[in-house]
Design a protein around this motif. Sequence first.
Motif, PDB file in Angstrom:
ATOM      1  N   GLU A 298       0.816  -1.212   0.000  1.00 59.19           N
ATOM      2  CA  GLU A 298       0.000   0.000   0.000  1.00 59.19           C
ATOM      3  C   GLU A 298       0.852   1.265   0.000  1.00 59.19           C
ATOM      4  O   GLU A 298       0.536   2.243  -0.688  1.00 59.19           O
ATOM      5  CB  GLU A 298      -0.933  -0.012   1.217  1.00 59.19           C
ATOM      6  N   SER A 299       1.960   1.246   0.754  1.00 58.02           N
ATOM      7  CA  SER A 299       2.817   2.441   0.846  1.00 58.02           C
ATOM      8  C   SER A 299       3.405   2.807  -0.516  1.00 58.02           C
ATOM      9  O   SER A 299       3.469   3.990  -0.881  1.00 58.02           O
ATOM     10  CB  SER A 299       3.952   2.219   1.849  1.00 58.02           C
ATOM     11  N   SER A 300       3.825   1.791  -1.278  1.00 60.09           N
ATOM     12  CA  SER A 300       4.392   2.065  -2.605  1.00 60.09           C
ATOM     13  C   SER A 300       3.327   2.597  -3.554  1.00 60.09           C
ATOM     14  O   SER A 300       3.602   3.472  -4.385  1.00 60.09           O
ATOM     15  CB  SER A 300       5.033   0.800  -3.185  1.00 60.09           C
ATOM     16  N   CYS A 301       2.109   2.096  -3.438  1.00 59.75           N
ATOM     17  CA  CYS A 301       1.008   2.606  -4.277  1.00 59.75           C
ATOM     18  C   CYS A 301       0.698   4.055  -3.921  1.00 59.75           C
ATOM     19  O   CYS A 301       0.513   4.900  -4.816  1.00 59.75           O
ATOM     20  CB  CYS A 301      -0.232   1.735  -4.121  1.00 59.75           C
ATOM     21  N   LEU A 302       0.651   4.348  -2.628  1.00 60.03           N
ATOM     22  CA  LEU A 302       0.387   5.723  -2.202  1.00 60.03           C
ATOM     23  C   LEU A 302       1.497   6.658  -2.662  1.00 60.03           C
ATOM     24  O   LEU A 302       1.238   7.800  -3.077  1.00 60.03           O
ATOM     25  CB  LEU A 302       0.231   5.786  -0.672  1.00 60.03           C
ATOM     26  N   LEU A 303       2.750   6.176  -2.602  1.00 62.32           N
ATOM     27  CA  LEU A 303       3.884   6.971  -3.076  1.00 62.32           C
ATOM     28  C   LEU A 303       3.738   7.291  -4.567  1.00 62.32           C
ATOM     29  O   LEU A 303       3.939   8.439  -4.998  1.00 62.32           O
ATOM     30  CB  LEU A 303       5.198   6.231  -2.827  1.00 62.32           C
ATOM     31  N   ALA A 304       3.376   6.280  -5.351  1.00 63.16           N
ATOM     32  CA  ALA A 304       3.182   6.493  -6.798  1.00 63.16           C
ATOM     33  C   ALA A 304       2.101   7.536  -7.046  1.00 63.16           C
ATOM     34  O   ALA A 304       2.257   8.438  -7.890  1.00 63.16           O
ATOM     35  CB  ALA A 304       2.828   5.178  -7.477  1.00 63.16           C
ATOM     36  N   MET A 305       1.004   7.434  -6.299  1.00 60.30           N
ATOM     37  CA  MET A 305      -0.093   8.394  -6.455  1.00 60.30           C
ATOM     38  C   MET A 305       0.373   9.817  -6.115  1.00 60.30           C
ATOM     39  O   MET A 305       0.048  10.779  -6.816  1.00 60.30           O
ATOM     40  CB  MET A 305      -1.260   7.994  -5.537  1.00 60.30           C
ATOM     41  N   GLU A 306       1.158   9.920  -5.062  1.00 63.91           N
ATOM     42  CA  GLU A 306       1.659  11.223  -4.614  1.00 63.91           C
ATOM     43  C   GLU A 306       2.593  11.842  -5.661  1.00 63.91           C
ATOM     44  O   GLU A 306       2.470  13.030  -6.006  1.00 63.91           O
ATOM     45  CB  GLU A 306       2.404  11.015  -3.286  1.00 63.91           C
ATOM     46  N   ILE A 307       3.519  11.013  -6.191  1.00 64.12           N
ATOM     47  CA  ILE A 307       4.464  11.517  -7.200  1.00 64.12           C
ATOM     48  C   ILE A 307       3.717  11.919  -8.472  1.00 64.12           C
ATOM     49  O   ILE A 307       4.013  12.952  -9.085  1.00 64.12           O
ATOM     50  CB  ILE A 307       5.543  10.466  -7.519  1.00 64.12           C
TER      51      ILE A 307
END
Length: 389
Positions: A298-307
């Motif tokens: 989930e953290s990597s998905c949220l990071l992608a969304m943020e970037i």
Amino acid sequence: MAASIFDNTERAFILKSDSELERAYFLFKMISKEPLVRIGTAMTRFALNAHLPVEGLIRSTVFDHFCGGVNEEDCIPVLDKLYEAGVSSVLDYSVEGKEDESQFDACLHKVLELTDFANEKDAMPISVFKPTGFGRFAIWEKKTAGVTLNPEEQKEWDKIVNRFDQICKKAKETDVAVLIDGEESWMQDAADDLVADMMAKYNTEKAIVFNTLQCYRWDRLDYLKKLHLEAKVKGFKIGVKIVRGAYMEKENDRAKAKGYPTPICANKAETDANFNDTLRYILDHIDDISVFLGTHNESSCLLAMEIMKDKSIAIDDKRVWFGQLYGMSDHISFNLASEGYNVAKYIPFGPVKDVMPYLIRRAEENTSVAGQTNRELELIKAERKRRKI
């Protein structure tokens, strides 16, 4: 919103009936107990090898949860249901461990058929295959080690190259992206070189051919940077699927037995950092590199969304895809899809007996990622409570 996007269980399990939700609860409860997985996989292997009548039981439990069906037609209802919910599909013919030329040719024809099938189905924008589906592991290993092939082996290698070329050519003609899976490090260099050749040939306008970077290997970001330089010189686009990795114990055991430094990151925190750094590099160079994020994190998905937000990359930009395995992490897949992101489920299919090695590996991997299994259970429990089951 972002912090809680994955907690919406109504969206996450929108396609599951009450009975399917109960089956999922039962399966993840079983998978969460390592001794049960060991006993269950051993019994399953024995029963199948002894030709005991267990396929019906397997089909109605673990197979139907994690697989789309026994053939493409069998998978169509699954594809259609997912697509109605905004989730695309990647059909993965998950038959493993074949060793002769007729089987490699059969795999080639199956992937060609699947690419044509994908071309006809809006729900399937992507095709996939494994390098060892097209040639013996020993040949890949020798090429990676720089060993000169004898004339017969060279003929085998030439056939492998031809099979790759046929698929990549078909992918370009049909505008269906093709993901080429990553495998063990001691055969991967040969696969990397061949896939780079295919990218140079077929990724002239956009990424059609995608290699896989297993980010539990500490050298993968450096490899991507070198490939990026090559792509700029030769004028092609890069496609990469990034995953954490699937052969960790095997990699560490082999490195220890043969006395070389392990190619695997020292711990999960380093793997996570490597994955996220690779993700950042790709999104920093989105005009050159397209990405399929194969992750249940989930953290990597949220990071992608943020970037993506920070860089004004549209949420439906076709150069960015999120992917999860069928039967797992529905809270990521369906919640991302509901927000408009490009999401695809990896859907294995094939004869029950032939797909069992894949399913057993999935079960064993899940026991080693306890937090993930517990998260699945927590969400299923929340949805059962919401539905008052």
